[in-house]
Design an enzyme around this catalytic site. Structure first.
Site, PDB file in Angstrom:
ATOM      1  N   HIS A 118      -7.941  -0.583  -3.753  1.00  0.00           N
ATOM      2  CA  HIS A 118      -7.984  -1.979  -4.168  1.00  0.00           C
ATOM      3  C   HIS A 118      -7.358  -2.915  -3.134  1.00  0.00           C
ATOM      4  CE1 HIS A 118      -7.033  -5.299  -7.223  1.00  0.00           C
ATOM      5  NE2 HIS A 118      -8.325  -5.078  -7.394  1.00  0.00           N
ATOM      6  N   LYS A 120      -6.637  -5.292   0.216  1.00  0.00           N
ATOM      7  CA  LYS A 120      -7.385  -6.254   1.034  1.00  0.00           C
ATOM      8  C   LYS A 120      -6.541  -6.562   2.265  1.00  0.00           C
ATOM      9  CE  LYS A 120      -8.866  -7.146  -3.366  1.00  0.00           C
ATOM     10  NZ  LYS A 120      -8.197  -6.722  -4.613  1.00  0.00           N
ATOM     11  N   ASP A 125      -6.338  -6.990  16.668  1.00  0.00           N
ATOM     12  CA  ASP A 125      -5.620  -6.755  17.931  1.00  0.00           C
ATOM     13  C   ASP A 125      -4.145  -6.408  17.716  1.00  0.00           C
ATOM     14  OD1 ASP A 125      -7.902  -7.128  19.419  1.00  0.00           O
ATOM     15  OD2 ASP A 125      -7.475  -9.224  19.905  1.00  0.00           O
ATOM     16  N   HIS A 302      -7.665 -15.192 -10.210  1.00  0.00           N
ATOM     17  CA  HIS A 302      -7.721 -13.866  -9.594  1.00  0.00           C
ATOM     18  C   HIS A 302      -6.472 -13.597  -8.758  1.00  0.00           C
ATOM     19  CE1 HIS A 302      -9.544 -10.607  -6.983  1.00  0.00           C
ATOM     20  NE2 HIS A 302      -9.970 -10.257  -8.173  1.00  0.00           N
ATOM     21  N   LYS A 304      -2.602 -12.844  -7.306  1.00  0.00           N
ATOM     22  CA  LYS A 304      -1.547 -11.855  -7.518  1.00  0.00           C
ATOM     23  C   LYS A 304      -0.345 -12.286  -6.678  1.00  0.00           C
ATOM     24  CE  LYS A 304      -5.745  -9.472  -7.281  1.00  0.00           C
ATOM     25  NZ  LYS A 304      -6.207  -9.732  -8.624  1.00  0.00           N
ATOM     26  N   ASP A 309      13.544 -17.582  -7.417  1.00  0.00           N
ATOM     27  CA  ASP A 309      14.536 -18.476  -6.823  1.00  0.00           C
ATOM     28  C   ASP A 309      13.951 -19.230  -5.641  1.00  0.00           C
ATOM     29  OD1 ASP A 309      16.330 -17.852  -8.808  1.00  0.00           O
ATOM     30  OD2 ASP A 309      17.365 -16.305  -7.642  1.00  0.00           O
TER      31      ASP A 309
END
Length: 419
Positions: A118, A120, A125, A302, A304, A309
């Site tokens: 899952h 991404k 380079d 969508h 996450k 603080d």
């Protein structure tokens, strides 16, 4: 796949740029690939053959044609329908195109739902990285319509990029280890492409944190819990799929009870109805402790992301649900930087003020006892989920190297169930 050993020490000297939605994310990734001189490493859950996928295809193809080494890993459940017309030109140009656990549809249904790749991640380079929750599909652009997703990623520069680079190379090396010849080739590729550590680029300290089914089963959740335990002023968590375990819920409640301003931004217009139903089972338990809940209602959420603080933030692929916390392969970056934290807080505050409905505690009624009993039951059932997850089916995922349609896909590495 043998897990990569990583340090828990903070890496200094990094700069993070928040990229909100596909409008900010896709141009930066495509520009970085267009400027690549040596190597592109890319992992994604979803890659579709739509206008966004075609944009990525063009950037990768041009990079490969000018001699850049390009490695792509997609998930077999998230990206099941890539046609030969999409894959073949890339492979013929020299792109190493791999699929995690392809699986086969039975009566039109894909059954390889559990233990997905899952993540991404993009590394170009060895000097610039991207990590977050945004996939390569047109539904991350506003012009997709009411179902367009609200999401976040970050552009990363500085020494922490070396850890993303090392991690993606470890995945490739593992996939290439089926034979002595491929192992030596992987070693040569790795040696040829390992850059010197990037120079300091900014004031941020960072940790690169992953979740797997071997040595890092609860690393991401553990960092959430540690930050909640240390929070003194504010907590904002924006997460698409919210059904966390007992310990994480407990730390949210404890923080709110000691006076921390704890806010959750969850889906009010979910892409799957069960998402809201599951989250609502927890609402009463959280609201009674003083947690404030906001439902984002403009379009599907969508994201996450979270902040605690004035310094701690995280962006990545991990939801706060059983799949991400106990089964899937995930990757987050944790950031200590006041400027980034403040910017993320301002963006989430804008969401809460302009696009969210605050969930109010229900009025007292004769159903209170039933509602409380339901919340307590769900709350305590969740504390055992990590144990139940270990009982779920454990097949051996395969990373398959894709070739032209005329050739059968070549399995390059059968992973252990703990990969």
């Amino acid at each position: 796949m043998k897990p990569l050993r990583r340090t828990n020490r903070w890496t200094r000297g990094n700069r993070f740029t928040l990229l909100e939605n596909g409008e900010a994310f896709f141009p930066r990734v495509f520009e970085a690939i267009a400027a690549a001189r040596h190597e592109v490493m890319l992992e994604t859950f979803i890659l579709f053959d739509d206008k966004v996928g075609q944009g990525l295809h063009a950037a990768l193809l041009q990079a490969a044609q000018r001699g850049v080494r390009v490695h792509v890993l997609v998930d077999g459940f998230g990206s099941p329908d890539l046609p030969p017309a999409f894959v073949d030109p890339l492979v013929q140009a020299g792109v190493f195109f791999r699929m995690f656990d392809p699986g086969r549809a039975i009566l039109g249904q894909r059954l390889n739902v559990l233990r997905r790749m899952h993540r991404k991640i993009v590394v170009v380079d060895g000097t610039i990285g991207f990590i977050g929750g945004i996939n390569y599909s047109a539904d991350h652009l506003a012009d997709f319509g009411p179902e367009a997703k609200q999401d976040y990623s970050v552009e990363v520069r500085g020494p922490i990029v070396a850890q993303l680079h090392q991690f993606t190379h470890a995945v490739v090396a593992s996939a290439n280890s089926a034979s002595t010849h491929s192992r030596s080739k992987a070693a040569r590729n790795k040696a040829a492409s390992t850059p010197a550590e990037a120079a300091e680029a900014g004031p941020a300290q960072a940790l690169f944190v992953t979740r797997d089914n071997h040595r890092h089963r609860n690393d991401i959740e553990r960092h959430y819990r540690l930050a909640l335990r240390a929070a003194r002023h504010r907590v904002v968590i924006a997460n698409a799929y919210f059904f966390p375990g007992y310990r994480l819920i407990r730390e949210m409640r404890r923080a709110a009870k000691r006076g921390v301003d704890v806010r959750l931004v969850l889906q009010g217009q979910p892409d799957m109805a069960i998402v809201r139903t599951a989250a609502e089972l927890l609402y009463d338990h959280l609201l009674r402790a003083g947690v404030r809940i906001f439902e984002y209602c403009d379009r599907p959420l969508h994201g996450k992301v979270a902040l605690m603080d004035q310094e701690w933030s995280t962006v990545g692929s991990s939801n706060l649900d059983p799949l991400s916390l106990s089964l899937n392969l995930e990757a987050n970056v944790i950031i200590r930087d006041r400027e980034f934290n403040q910017h993320l807080f301002e963006r989430l505050s804008h969401l809460m003020e302009n696009s969210c409905r605050q969930v109010e505690a229900p009025e007292p009624s004769r159903w209170d006892s039933l509602r409380v009993a339901r919340s307590v039951l769900v709350f305590h059932l969740m504390r055992w989920f990590p144990t139940w997850a270990g009982w779920l089916p454990k097949h051996a995922p395969v990373i398959t190297k894709l070739g032209p349609q005329a050739q059968a896909p070549e399995p390059t590495q059968r992973l252990t169930p703990s990969a």
